[in-house]
Design a protein around this motif. Structure first.
Motif, PDB file in Angstrom:
ATOM      1  N   VAL A   1       0.835  -1.209   0.000  1.00 40.00           N
ATOM      2  CA  VAL A   1       0.000   0.000   0.000  1.00 40.00           C
ATOM      3  C   VAL A   1       0.867   1.256   0.000  1.00 40.00           C
ATOM      4  O   VAL A   1       0.634   2.196  -0.755  1.00 40.00           O
ATOM      5  N   ILE A   2       1.893   1.268   0.871  1.00 41.67           N
ATOM      6  CA  ILE A   2       2.775   2.439   0.944  1.00 41.67           C
ATOM      7  C   ILE A   2       3.512   2.630  -0.368  1.00 41.67           C
ATOM      8  O   ILE A   2       3.666   3.755  -0.858  1.00 41.67           O
ATOM      9  N   SER A   3       3.949   1.532  -0.976  1.00 39.68           N
ATOM     10  CA  SER A   3       4.653   1.630  -2.265  1.00 39.68           C
ATOM     11  C   SER A   3       3.734   2.171  -3.352  1.00 39.68           C
ATOM     12  O   SER A   3       4.164   2.953  -4.214  1.00 39.68           O
ATOM     13  N   ASN A   4       2.459   1.778  -3.318  1.00 37.36           N
ATOM     14  CA  ASN A   4       1.493   2.272  -4.296  1.00 37.36           C
ATOM     15  C   ASN A   4       1.266   3.771  -4.128  1.00 37.36           C
ATOM     16  O   ASN A   4       1.215   4.534  -5.094  1.00 37.36           O
ATOM     17  N   ALA A   5       1.122   4.208  -2.858  1.00 41.82           N
ATOM     18  CA  ALA A   5       0.942   5.637  -2.577  1.00 41.82           C
ATOM     19  C   ALA A   5       2.187   6.418  -2.979  1.00 41.82           C
ATOM     20  O   ALA A   5       2.091   7.528  -3.532  1.00 41.82           O
ATOM     21  N   ALA A   6       3.361   5.838  -2.724  1.00 48.82           N
ATOM     22  CA  ALA A   6       4.617   6.508  -3.072  1.00 48.82           C
ATOM     23  C   ALA A   6       4.761   6.662  -4.587  1.00 48.82           C
ATOM     24  O   ALA A   6       5.294   7.666  -5.067  1.00 48.82           O
ATOM     25  N   LEU A   7       4.273   5.670  -5.328  1.00 47.81           N
ATOM     26  CA  LEU A   7       4.341   5.753  -6.788  1.00 47.81           C
ATOM     27  C   LEU A   7       3.521   6.943  -7.297  1.00 47.81           C
ATOM     28  O   LEU A   7       3.959   7.680  -8.192  1.00 47.81           O
ATOM     29  N   ILE A   8       2.346   7.138  -6.720  1.00 50.04           N
ATOM     30  CA  ILE A   8       1.509   8.280  -7.106  1.00 50.04           C
ATOM     31  C   ILE A   8       2.188   9.591  -6.707  1.00 50.04           C
ATOM     32  O   ILE A   8       2.242  10.551  -7.479  1.00 50.04           O
ATOM     33  N   ALA A   9       2.724   9.626  -5.475  1.00 46.15           N
ATOM     34  CA  ALA A   9       3.379  10.846  -4.982  1.00 46.15           C
ATOM     35  C   ALA A   9       4.622  11.189  -5.796  1.00 46.15           C
ATOM     36  O   ALA A   9       4.958  12.372  -5.950  1.00 46.15           O
ATOM     37  N   SER A  10       5.301  10.182  -6.326  1.00 51.38           N
ATOM     38  CA  SER A  10       6.533  10.425  -7.085  1.00 51.38           C
ATOM     39  C   SER A  10       6.279  11.180  -8.376  1.00 51.38           C
ATOM     40  O   SER A  10       7.204  11.747  -8.963  1.00 51.38           O
ATOM     41  N   GLN A  11       5.032  11.193  -8.824  1.00 54.24           N
ATOM     42  CA  GLN A  11       4.700  11.891 -10.064  1.00 54.24           C
ATOM     43  C   GLN A  11       4.451  13.379  -9.846  1.00 54.24           C
ATOM     44  O   GLN A  11       4.345  14.151 -10.792  1.00 54.24           O
ATOM     45  N   SER A  12       4.370  13.816  -8.581  1.00 56.54           N
ATOM     46  CA  SER A  12       4.070  15.216  -8.285  1.00 56.54           C
ATOM     47  C   SER A  12       5.145  16.184  -8.776  1.00 56.54           C
ATOM     48  O   SER A  12       4.825  17.198  -9.407  1.00 56.54           O
ATOM     49  N   PRO A  13       6.443  15.937  -8.508  1.00 57.04           N
ATOM     50  CA  PRO A  13       7.463  16.888  -8.978  1.00 57.04           C
ATOM     51  C   PRO A  13       7.434  17.104 -10.486  1.00 57.04           C
ATOM     52  O   PRO A  13       7.657  18.219 -10.963  1.00 57.04           O
ATOM     53  N   ALA A  14       7.117  16.055 -11.238  1.00 65.90           N
ATOM     54  CA  ALA A  14       7.071  16.185 -12.698  1.00 65.90           C
ATOM     55  C   ALA A  14       5.893  17.033 -13.156  1.00 65.90           C
ATOM     56  O   ALA A  14       5.887  17.564 -14.264  1.00 65.90           O
ATOM     57  N   ASN A  15       4.891  17.184 -12.266  1.00 63.87           N
ATOM     58  CA  ASN A  15       3.697  17.965 -12.606  1.00 63.87           C
ATOM     59  C   ASN A  15       3.689  19.331 -11.919  1.00 63.87           C
ATOM     60  O   ASN A  15       2.636  19.897 -11.660  1.00 63.87           O
ATOM     61  N   GLY A  16       4.861  19.839 -11.605  1.00 63.26           N
ATOM     62  CA  GLY A  16       4.955  21.164 -11.008  1.00 63.26           C
ATOM     63  C   GLY A  16       5.135  21.168  -9.505  1.00 63.26           C
ATOM     64  O   GLY A  16       5.359  22.208  -8.898  1.00 63.26           O
ATOM     65  N   GLY A  17       5.020  19.999  -8.872  1.00 61.40           N
ATOM     66  CA  GLY A  17       5.288  19.881  -7.449  1.00 61.40           C
ATOM     67  C   GLY A  17       4.270  20.518  -6.538  1.00 61.40           C
ATOM     68  O   GLY A  17       4.541  20.748  -5.362  1.00 61.40           O
ATOM     69  N   LYS A  18       3.082  20.821  -7.022  1.00 62.53           N
ATOM     70  CA  LYS A  18       2.091  21.520  -6.206  1.00 62.53           C
ATOM     71  C   LYS A  18       1.137  20.576  -5.486  1.00 62.53           C
ATOM     72  O   LYS A  18       0.169  21.020  -4.881  1.00 62.53           O
ATOM     73  N   LYS A  19       1.376  19.285  -5.569  1.00 66.23           N
ATOM     74  CA  LYS A  19       0.517  18.319  -4.883  1.00 66.23           C
ATOM     75  C   LYS A  19       1.312  17.595  -3.806  1.00 66.23           C
ATOM     76  O   LYS A  19       2.411  17.108  -4.040  1.00 66.23           O
TER      77      LYS A  19
END
Length: 455
Positions: A327-345
């Motif tokens: 579960v944590i790895s799945n959440a981390a995968l989603i969070a890892s995409q934030s910097p590529a999208n401007g880092g505002k999430k």
């Protein structure tokens, strides 16, 4: 409140109506203002439509002093031995001293292993936290014990002004220990000293600055469906759906945390997972979509999570063991995409569980890996299990987590709370879980100089 009531003589005033909201509703508005309808009921105990009797405008403002932050690097020399067969494991606890009551803790350093001349990582104190630069602070040095009964090595009482002077003069301050000689209270001065290797003051972006500048908190939830919860059809199960509508602990946690965090998320679509169960015609899964979809995990709103949770109880078979890693790895995968999208999430994962995690080291590895990402993890323990291992994951209780490869977490991202430890009311649940979230959010944002609020 009592003195204010007397001063205003509330018993002599006419009650016009009431309105309620959560703080996040106000601070996430672009104008930081919210208009509420004032409602009045003739008899609060009776059902029926209340009478509208005007509006109330709530506006939030932030104290400008909260943006002024002091960065310090503290070290000690010649600490005394507290452990019989090894050196001490020191950490500092900094508390502000108030006129009445006990000192209020405002900051704690990491624990340094086997070190009598420790140099701690930089600490950050906002002027708002301590009141003013002239307010006295108590800086206590403890030897960490896993039992939670830490040994006091020594202490220093200094204001930020005095600590700044220590830094500019390159001087140290001797630690002392309170002692009692007969009926007299004296301080035993130690050879150990506290030094301030760095002291700088600057204006920092605040939590509200980032929110006003377009940053969001994205809520995610993961629910424990292991067999130790008990048969959901029976009243003694933690997953029992009471026909009277009374919420079980899982539903309460989802609702109470979700109802606060939803205002920080613009689209209000929340990933929701289950773990530790066997979906229909499948093997045991340690991360499945709560809505039953094979393609997407998101549901609409907090009510969508509640509906998906109820539906899942009729469509999965409770199994085990309790694994957090997937579960944590799945959440981390989603969070890892934030910097590529401007880092505002920034992402907040709520894990609700009834038992001790089985894959403790794998969970530590996943948390350490995720500590570099825009992610915080809230863990709620429900039921009567022994949650000591859960507290290990929360760095509040000691040193930062270390992975199996020896890597130390770059920051604390976990907050744990046992439902049975909450003494009163719904707000206490939210306070216990979310108290550290703004600090964790800021620790990530300030580590990323490329992320600036658009204000």
């Amino acid at each position: 409140m009592l003195s204010l009531s007397k001063m205003l003589k509330l018993e002599e005033l006419q009650f016009l109506g009431e309105a309620s909201c959560v703080l996040s509703e106000v601070v996430t508005r672009p104008s930081r203002s919210l208009t509420l309808d004032l409602l009045f009921r003739e008899d609060p105990t009776m059902s029926g439509n209340p009478r509208h009797c005007g509006q109330l405008i709530v506006h939030a403002e932030e104290c400008i002093s909260s943006k002024s932050t002091v960065e310090m690097v503290l070290r000690c020399s010649d600490l005394e031995h507290k452990d019989l067969f090894s050196k001490s494991d020191p950490f500092l606890l900094i508390s502000k001293i108030v006129e009445v009551g006990l000192p209020i803790p405002v900051c704690k350093t990491e624990v340094l292993k086997n070190d009598h001349n420790p140099v701690w990582k930089p600490i950050y104190l906002s002027i708002q936290q301590v009141g003013s630069k002239e307010n006295p602070l108590m800086i206590e040095c403890f030897n960490f014990n896993s039992s939670g009964k830490h040994d006091l090595i020594g202490k220093v009482k200094k204001s930020l002004v005095e600590l700044e002077k220590l830094h500019s003069n390159g001087e140290g301050e001797n630690l002392f220990l309170p002692t009692t000689v007969g009926h007299n209270h004296q301080n035993k001065v130690l050879k150990s000293q506290l030094f301030v290797d760095k002291f700088s003051q600057s204006s920092q972006w605040t939590f509200l600055d980032y929110l006003a500048g377009g940053c969001e908190l994205n809520f995610m939830v993961a629910v424990d469906f292991t067999a130790s919860n008990g048969n959901p059809r029976l009243p003694d199960s933690l997953h029992y759906l009471d026909p009277s509508g009374r919420l079980n602990a899982y539903q309460r946690a989802i609702l109470e945390v979700g109802e606060v965090l939803k205002f920080y998320d613009s689209d209000k679509r929340f990933p929701a997972w289950g773990f530790g169960a066997r979906p229909i015609d499948g093997p045991v899964s340690h991360c499945f979509n709560l809505n039953g979809s094979n393609n997407h995990s998101e549901v609409d709103g907090i009510q969508g999570i509640m509906t998906a949770y109820t539906s899942a109880l009729y469509n999965v078979s409770l199994a085990g063991p309790t694994l957090f890693g997937p579960v944590i790895s799945n959440a981390a995968l989603i969070a890892s995409q934030s910097p590529a999208n401007g880092g505002k999430k920034y992402f907040v994962l709520l894990i609700i569980t009834d038992g001790v995690v089985t894959d403790l080291q794998e969970t530590k590895d996943a948390i350490v890996k995720a500590s570099d990402l825009p992610l915080s993890i809230l863990i709620v323990g429900v039921g009567g299990a022994d949650f000591k291992e859960m507290e290990i994951l929360d760095a509040d209780k000691g040193e930062r987590l270390e992975s199996s490869s020896g890597r130390v977490a770059s920051r604390d991202i976990v907050q744990f709370m046992s439902f049975r430890d909450v003494q009163s009311g719904e707000i206490a649940v939210v306070q216990a879980l979310l108290a550290e979230l703004p600090t964790q959010f800021l620790s990530y944002m300030r580590s990323r100089e490329d992320i600036q609020p658009n204000i």
